[in-house]
Design an enzyme around this catalytic site. Sequence first.
Site, short mmCIF file in Angstrom:
data_model
loop_
_atom_site.label_atom_id
_atom_site.label_comp_id
_atom_site.label_asym_id
_atom_site.label_seq_id
_atom_site.Cartn_x
_atom_site.Cartn_y
_atom_site.Cartn_z
N ASP A 1 0.85 -1.19 0.00
CA ASP A 1 0.00 0.00 0.00
C ASP A 1 0.89 1.24 0.00
O ASP A 1 1.80 1.36 0.82
CB ASP A 1 -0.93 0.00 1.22
CG ASP A 1 -1.85 1.19 1.23
OD1 ASP A 1 -2.80 1.21 0.44
OD2 ASP A 1 -1.60 2.13 2.02
N ASN B 1 -1.77 12.83 -5.97
CA ASN B 1 -2.81 13.20 -6.92
C ASN B 1 -3.33 14.61 -6.67
O ASN B 1 -3.55 15.38 -7.63
CB ASN B 1 -3.98 12.21 -6.85
CG ASN B 1 -3.69 10.90 -7.57
OD1 ASN B 1 -2.90 10.86 -8.51
ND2 ASN B 1 -4.31 9.83 -7.12
N HIS C 1 -3.79 13.89 -11.41
CA HIS C 1 -3.94 12.44 -11.63
C HIS C 1 -3.03 11.92 -12.73
O HIS C 1 -2.67 10.74 -12.72
CB HIS C 1 -5.40 12.12 -11.95
CG HIS C 1 -6.31 12.25 -10.77
ND1 HIS C 1 -6.48 11.26 -9.83
CD2 HIS C 1 -7.10 13.28 -10.34
CE1 HIS C 1 -7.33 11.63 -8.90
NE2 HIS C 1 -7.73 12.87 -9.18
N ASP D 1 -0.89 8.70 -12.18
CA ASP D 1 -0.96 7.49 -13.02
C ASP D 1 0.42 7.08 -13.52
O ASP D 1 0.76 5.88 -13.54
CB ASP D 1 -1.89 7.74 -14.22
CG ASP D 1 -3.36 7.78 -13.81
OD1 ASP D 1 -3.67 7.37 -12.68
OD2 ASP D 1 -4.19 8.23 -14.64
N ASP E 1 -4.01 2.59 -5.10
CA ASP E 1 -2.57 2.54 -4.81
C ASP E 1 -2.18 1.24 -4.12
O ASP E 1 -1.16 1.18 -3.42
CB ASP E 1 -2.17 3.74 -3.95
CG ASP E 1 -2.92 3.77 -2.62
OD1 ASP E 1 -3.83 2.94 -2.42
OD2 ASP E 1 -2.59 4.62 -1.76
#
Length: 205
Positions: A126, A134, A139, A143, A169
């Site tokens: 995680d 973000n 974003h 990404d 994530d």
Amino acid sequence: DRLRMSILLFSGCIAPTILVVTTVFDVSVRVVALGIISVLVWAIIMLRLNWLVERMRTQSFRLVENFQELEASYQRREELEANLRHQALHDPLTGLANRALFEDRLLQAHERLVRSGGMGAVLLLDLDDFKGVNDTFGHLIGDQLLVGIAHRLETVTRSTDTLCRLGGDEFLYLAEGLKSAGEAEDVAKRLLKVLAEPFTVESVR
């Protein structure tokens, strides 16, 4: 059309030819007519054979073209089906296994353990404060960071193991064929180590 035209032209020449031959050579009209008719029949047969050969050649070319089109269509269908299968079982952003494929691999691994024994491990990775990335950089940067993380994890993923993007994530790692809990810890350390070096995405570090 060409065959009919040739026959008509040849037929039109019969009467003048008979008249000329009988006059010049002083022979019977029947003999001349019989000879010309024989020639006419032979000519018709040859023209018919030529037409059949040309038709067979044309049909052969069409069959070859149809077969090539059918083969190309079949290949495109196979490629489309393979692409759809890949999309159904892989994450569209990173290309890693998705949840469905991971669950299938996990079920197969469990069945192998039941039959043959051994040990396996499922590791959850995680990313801390990924939402902040973000929110701060957008974003698109987020990404690209996920893609970079996936690529690094793939470099240390064994061929017998499965790396999955669970969503957002979170990543899952299925390690198979382990002999002890210590080996599972080694796998976890290897995954963390490859992520230790900072990432640079479009000049953002």
